[in-house]
Scaffold this motif. Sequence first.
Motif, mmCIF file in Angstrom:
data_model
loop_
_atom_site.group_PDB
_atom_site.id
_atom_site.type_symbol
_atom_site.label_atom_id
_atom_site.label_comp_id
_atom_site.label_asym_id
_atom_site.label_seq_id
_atom_site.Cartn_x
_atom_site.Cartn_y
_atom_site.Cartn_z
ATOM 1 N N MET A 162 7.378 -1.181 1.028
ATOM 2 C CA MET A 162 7.837 0.006 1.275
ATOM 3 C C MET A 162 7.497 1.832 0.780
ATOM 4 N N VAL A 163 6.068 1.238 0.393
ATOM 5 C CA VAL A 163 5.044 2.362 -0.561
ATOM 6 C C VAL A 163 4.593 3.192 1.108
ATOM 7 N N GLY A 164 4.742 2.766 2.122
ATOM 8 C CA GLY A 164 4.339 3.015 3.640
ATOM 9 C C GLY A 164 5.425 4.573 3.417
ATOM 10 N N MET A 165 7.130 3.158 4.067
ATOM 11 C CA MET A 165 7.838 4.525 4.261
ATOM 12 C C MET A 165 7.855 6.016 2.764
ATOM 13 N N VAL A 166 7.129 5.797 1.914
ATOM 14 C CA VAL A 166 7.309 6.401 0.900
ATOM 15 C C VAL A 166 5.569 7.544 1.715
ATOM 16 N N ARG A 167 5.009 7.287 1.746
ATOM 17 C CA ARG A 167 4.174 8.180 2.556
ATOM 18 C C ARG A 167 4.058 9.516 2.935
ATOM 19 N N SER A 168 4.887 8.356 4.067
ATOM 20 C CA SER A 168 5.339 8.857 5.874
ATOM 21 C C SER A 168 6.564 10.543 5.610
ATOM 22 N N ALA A 191 1.944 10.292 -4.342
ATOM 23 C CA ALA A 191 3.266 9.795 -3.394
ATOM 24 C C ALA A 191 3.034 7.670 -3.755
ATOM 25 N N ASP A 192 1.494 7.081 -3.025
ATOM 26 C CA ASP A 192 1.676 5.846 -3.013
ATOM 27 C C ASP A 192 1.190 5.563 -4.116
ATOM 28 N N GLU A 193 0.364 6.433 -5.420
ATOM 29 C CA GLU A 193 -0.389 5.601 -6.335
ATOM 30 C C GLU A 193 1.733 5.723 -7.620
#
Length: 274
Positions: A162-168, A191-193
């Motif tokens: 789900m980190v990809g959704m947060v990053r986007s 956001a990724d970190e």
Amino acid sequence: MSGSGGLATGRQVSEAVLVPDADAPRAARDFAALTLRRWGVPQWGEPVGLVVSELVTNAVRHARTPATLRLIPAEAGVVVEVDDAADGVPRLLPPAGRSSAGGLGLAIVDRLAEAWGTTPRAAGGGKTVWARLRMPDAPAWREAERAADDQIVLELPWDKDMVGMVRSAAGHLAVRAGFERRDLEDLRLAADEIYSLLYAQRPDRPAGTGISCRFVVGPGRVGLEMTAPVAARRPPGVDDFGWHLLQALVDEIEWRAGDRSCGVRAEKRKGTQA
């Protein structure tokens, strides 16, 4: 009723027909990027490309028919429309029903779009799924930003993917706040970190839990607060490289921990050096 809205002078509707295979979402993103460059707004590429990808993915996965993608310039941004020949209506699942295997596509669209919906096609059957996006250089959007900060909350399952959704989402909101590319990339990396830091507190996927992400967006600034409903097992220390990196990426950052939860609050402001 269509979700298209008024057309902007100098930009024309752009349309492509996609075959229902695994390459369709990538082809749709490429087509959207080319269209936005032709319109003179390449900075819209990330949010528009994400919505295009999710709507086309849904059409390929569930309708399994050729899909027609349209990008329609509107007075305050752009409308994305995807036609397919199936009658089934997509529905937004509650957070508990979403996972990396399904249910997240419309959740992404719902968060990034001002409005979205489904319209039955009068000729030939099937439907049109549309999403209207307001973009940061549209006058109506600037007025809305001046009126009040915007708050966006994502409730995500306990899944490292789900980190990809947060990053986007962070990248899209940075564009909305007027960030330049360097600040935008800093916020996405932060956001990724932060997500990775919280996920590391308990990577064994505890049942019934997830990570809550709350963004607060105002002119020239984005606030981010992530919370996990688990006790901290690996809080950041003085020698933690990731925490030092976060301090360099944002203007404010705070670690919070209790008996049953932990989280991070951060803020990034446009054009500042942390």
